[in-house]
Scaffold this active site. Structure first.
Site, PDB file in Angstrom:
ATOM      1  N   ILE A   1       0.834  -1.209   0.000  1.00 20.32           N
ATOM      2  CA  ILE A   1       0.000   0.000   0.000  1.00 20.32           C
ATOM      3  C   ILE A   1       0.868   1.260   0.000  1.00 20.32           C
ATOM      4  CG2 ILE A   1      -1.637   1.304   1.417  1.00 20.32           C
ATOM      5  CD1 ILE A   1      -2.753  -1.525   2.303  1.00 20.32           C
TER       6      ILE A   1
ATOM      7  N   ASP B   1      11.580   3.263   5.277  1.00 22.57           N
ATOM      8  CA  ASP B   1      11.232   1.841   5.287  1.00 22.57           C
ATOM      9  C   ASP B   1      12.391   1.053   5.883  1.00 22.57           C
ATOM     10  OD1 ASP B   1       8.972   0.142   3.303  1.00 22.57           O
ATOM     11  OD2 ASP B   1      10.550  -0.948   4.387  1.00 22.57           O
TER      12      ASP B   1
ATOM     13  N   SER C   1      -7.146  -0.840   9.601  1.00 17.55           N
ATOM     14  CA  SER C   1      -7.529  -2.143   9.050  1.00 17.55           C
ATOM     15  C   SER C   1      -9.003  -2.355   9.366  1.00 17.55           C
ATOM     16  CB  SER C   1      -6.686  -3.222   9.739  1.00 17.55           C
ATOM     17  OG  SER C   1      -7.234  -4.505   9.505  1.00 17.55           O
TER      18      SER C   1
ATOM     19  N   TYR D   1      -2.778  -8.135  16.539  1.00 16.16           N
ATOM     20  CA  TYR D   1      -2.924  -7.230  15.379  1.00 16.16           C
ATOM     21  C   TYR D   1      -4.186  -6.387  15.540  1.00 16.16           C
ATOM     22  CZ  TYR D   1      -3.482  -5.760  10.509  1.00 16.16           C
ATOM     23  OH  TYR D   1      -3.641  -5.013   9.351  1.00 16.16           O
TER      24      TYR D   1
ATOM     25  N   LYS E   1      -4.472  -2.309  15.816  1.00 16.85           N
ATOM     26  CA  LYS E   1      -5.187  -1.472  14.847  1.00 16.85           C
ATOM     27  C   LYS E   1      -6.337  -0.691  15.501  1.00 16.85           C
ATOM     28  CE  LYS E   1      -2.654  -2.169  11.233  1.00 16.85           C
ATOM     29  NZ  LYS E   1      -1.936  -1.064  10.586  1.00 16.85           N
TER      30      LYS E   1
HETATM   31  N1  LIG Z   1      -2.630  -6.116   2.952  1.00 14.94           N
HETATM   32  C1  LIG Z   1      -3.750  -6.179   3.649  1.00 14.94           C
HETATM   33  O1  LIG Z   1      -4.611  -7.037   3.430  1.00 14.94           O
HETATM   34  C2  LIG Z   1      -4.009  -5.163   4.726  1.00 14.94           C
HETATM   35  C3  LIG Z   1      -5.284  -5.126   5.297  1.00 14.94           C
HETATM   36  C4  LIG Z   1      -5.549  -4.198   6.290  1.00 14.94           C
HETATM   37  C5  LIG Z   1      -4.557  -3.332   6.719  1.00 14.94           C
HETATM   38  N2  LIG Z   1      -3.320  -3.393   6.157  1.00 14.94           N
HETATM   39  C6  LIG Z   1      -2.313  -2.443   6.662  1.00 14.94           C
HETATM   40  O2  LIG Z   1      -1.735  -1.746   5.582  1.00 14.94           O
HETATM   41  C7  LIG Z   1      -0.416  -1.328   5.950  1.00 14.94           C
HETATM   42  C8  LIG Z   1       0.529  -1.682   4.811  1.00 14.94           C
HETATM   43  O3  LIG Z   1       0.517  -3.081   4.650  1.00 14.94           O
HETATM   44  P1  LIG Z   1       0.884  -3.762   3.268  1.00 14.94           P
HETATM   45  O4  LIG Z   1      -0.164  -4.762   3.005  1.00 14.94           O
HETATM   46  O5  LIG Z   1       1.219  -2.747   2.261  1.00 14.94           O
HETATM   47  O6  LIG Z   1       2.185  -4.574   3.730  1.00 14.94           O
HETATM   48  P2  LIG Z   1       3.609  -4.780   3.060  1.00 14.94           P
HETATM   49  O7  LIG Z   1       4.264  -5.831   3.878  1.00 14.94           O
HETATM   50  O8  LIG Z   1       3.479  -4.971   1.599  1.00 14.94           O
HETATM   51  O9  LIG Z   1       4.342  -3.368   3.328  1.00 14.94           O
HETATM   52  C9  LIG Z   1       4.699  -2.970   4.624  1.00 14.94           C
HETATM   53  C10 LIG Z   1       5.963  -2.137   4.548  1.00 14.94           C
HETATM   54  O10 LIG Z   1       6.280  -1.704   5.875  1.00 14.94           O
HETATM   55  C11 LIG Z   1       7.674  -1.858   6.080  1.00 14.94           C
HETATM   56  N3  LIG Z   1       7.958  -2.016   7.510  1.00 14.94           N
HETATM   57  C12 LIG Z   1       7.622  -3.056   8.313  1.00 14.94           C
HETATM   58  N4  LIG Z   1       8.099  -2.863   9.547  1.00 14.94           N
HETATM   59  C13 LIG Z   1       8.729  -1.659   9.532  1.00 14.94           C
HETATM   60  C14 LIG Z   1       9.438  -0.902  10.513  1.00 14.94           C
HETATM   61  N5  LIG Z   1       9.605  -1.356  11.782  1.00 14.94           N
HETATM   62  N6  LIG Z   1       9.951   0.284  10.167  1.00 14.94           N
HETATM   63  C15 LIG Z   1       9.815   0.754   8.877  1.00 14.94           C
HETATM   64  N7  LIG Z   1       9.184   0.076   7.907  1.00 14.94           N
HETATM   65  C16 LIG Z   1       8.636  -1.111   8.235  1.00 14.94           C
HETATM   66  C17 LIG Z   1       8.038  -3.113   5.286  1.00 14.94           C
HETATM   67  O11 LIG Z   1       9.437  -3.165   5.011  1.00 14.94           O
HETATM   68  C18 LIG Z   1       7.182  -2.938   4.038  1.00 14.94           C
HETATM   69  O12 LIG Z   1       7.862  -2.213   3.036  1.00 14.94           O
HETATM   70  C19 LIG Z   1      -0.098  -2.034   7.259  1.00 14.94           C
HETATM   71  O13 LIG Z   1      -0.237  -1.100   8.319  1.00 14.94           O
HETATM   72  C20 LIG Z   1      -1.150  -3.113   7.351  1.00 14.94           C
HETATM   73  O14 LIG Z   1      -1.459  -3.463   8.675  1.00 14.94           O
HETATM   74  C21 LIG Z   1      -3.021  -4.271   5.160  1.00 14.94           C
END
Ligand SMILES: NC(=O)c1ccc[n+]([C@@H]2O[C@H](COP(=O)([O-])OP(=O)(O)OC[C@H]3O[C@@H](n4cnc5c(N)ncnc54)[C@H](O)[C@@H]3O)[C@@H](O)[C@H]2O)c1
Length: 264
Positions: free
Chosen positions: A21, A40, A153, A166, A170
């Site tokens: 995202i 990141d 989320s 989790y 959230k």
């Molecule tokens: N994908 C889904 O289905 C979904 C659903 C609901 C909420 N979300 C939320 O969306 C957000 C993004 O998730 P995504 O699906 O893009 O995940 P993703 O794993 O593709 O991307 C997450 C990014 O965060 C970075 N990251 C993780 N820990 C870190 C830290 N300590 N410091 C700096 N960077 C860090 C990772 O390196 C990665 O680039 C998250 O907060 C997640 O909880 C995702």
């Protein structure tokens, strides 16, 4: 028809901008003319962002580390118009998770959001208001000193089987969002609550979940029951985040927008 949103001259910080995202948000903002600063923990720049003059990436930046957050934001010269807190983690926990997963999840999702947003709010508070003309009325309106978008989320709003830590994290991010919106009315703080979204996180979440585990079955069933008939694309979520960063949402703060394909 409304003109496309322009972010020319705007500077936006995005955590987690190397994947999923956050990466989609970064790409969209750059296409709209913004300069984007990514923080990141990843050691690698994604191919899509390589060599792009309007994207500045701080790799190995851990948002759980307050000093790292301060240095990252200090590396952004001039105004900070927006912050997107997208970095996050999710690990399948089963019915009773471990202390390790609980603390790590709270640390990244809650402390990380806290670290970056409190630093950004302090900085935005010192900035001058900016104004823009309303698209429909043509009137001049204040669009504030900055906009923060937290990525929550569906688990910000309800319990999720097998993901208690989790879910708690959230819910906490939604609580921070609502309180900051009241405490900093000159800025805006909103939350986008994605449903299941096609990113690397979804696969990672289920690592360790045994085949046939009820929580996995629940997850699979939930995806199957999405009225739109599919998971979200990262760009679906990015579009909502960009709306909250834009002048078009200048009177909206403290809100939670589920983007989930109709899961009401
Ligand atoms: N994908 C889904 O289905 C979904 C659903 C609901 C909420 N979300 C939320 O969306 C957000 C993004 O998730 P995504 O699906 O893009 O995940 P993703 O794993 O593709 O991307 C997450 C990014 O965060 C970075 N990251 C993780 N820990 C870190 C830290 N300590 N410091 C700096 N960077 C860090 C990772 O390196 C990665 O680039 C998250 O907060 C997640 O909880 C995702």
């Amino acid at each position: 028809m409304q003109p496309p949103k322009s972010f020319a001259g705007r500077q936006i910080a995005v955590t987690g901008g190397c994947s999923g995202i956050g990466l989609a948000v970064t790409r969209t903002l750059v296409a709209l003319g913004a300069t984007v600063y990514v923080a990141d923990i990843s050691p690698r720049i994604p191919d899509e962002l390589k060599g792009h003059g309007n994207v500045h990436i701080t790799l190995l930046c851990d948002i759980t580390d307050r000093i790292a957050c301060q240095s990252f934001l200090a590396s952004i010269p001039g105004r900070l118009d927006g912050l997107v807190n997208s970095a996050g983690t999710a690990r399948w926990e089963g019915r009773v998770g471990t202390d390790e997963v609980f603390h790590r999840t709270m640390d990244i999702n809650v402390t990380g959001t806290w670290n970056m947003a409190t630093e950004a709010l302090a900085r935005m508070s010192t900035q001058k208001e900016i104004e823009a003309s309303g698209i429909v009325s043509g009137s001049i309106r204040s669009v504030g000193k900055g906009s923060i978008v937290n990525v929550g989320s569906g688990a910000s709003l309800r319990g999720v089987s097998g993901l208690a830590a989790y879910t708690a994290s959230k819910h906490a991010v939604l609580g921070l969002t609502r309180s900051w919106a009241r405490d900093f009315p000159q800025m805006r703080v909103n939350l986008v609550a994605p449903g299941a979204t096609e990113t690397p996180l979804v696969a990672a979440t289920l690592v360790g979940a045994p085949v046939g585990d009820p929580s996995v079955d629940v997850g699979v069933a939930q995806v199957a029951s999405i009225p739109k008939g599919r998971m979200a694309y990262a760009t679906d979520i990015a579009d909502a985040i960009v709306f909250f960063l834009s002048d078009e949402s200048s009177f909206i703060t403290g809100q939670c927008l589920p983007v989930n394909g109709g899961m009401v």
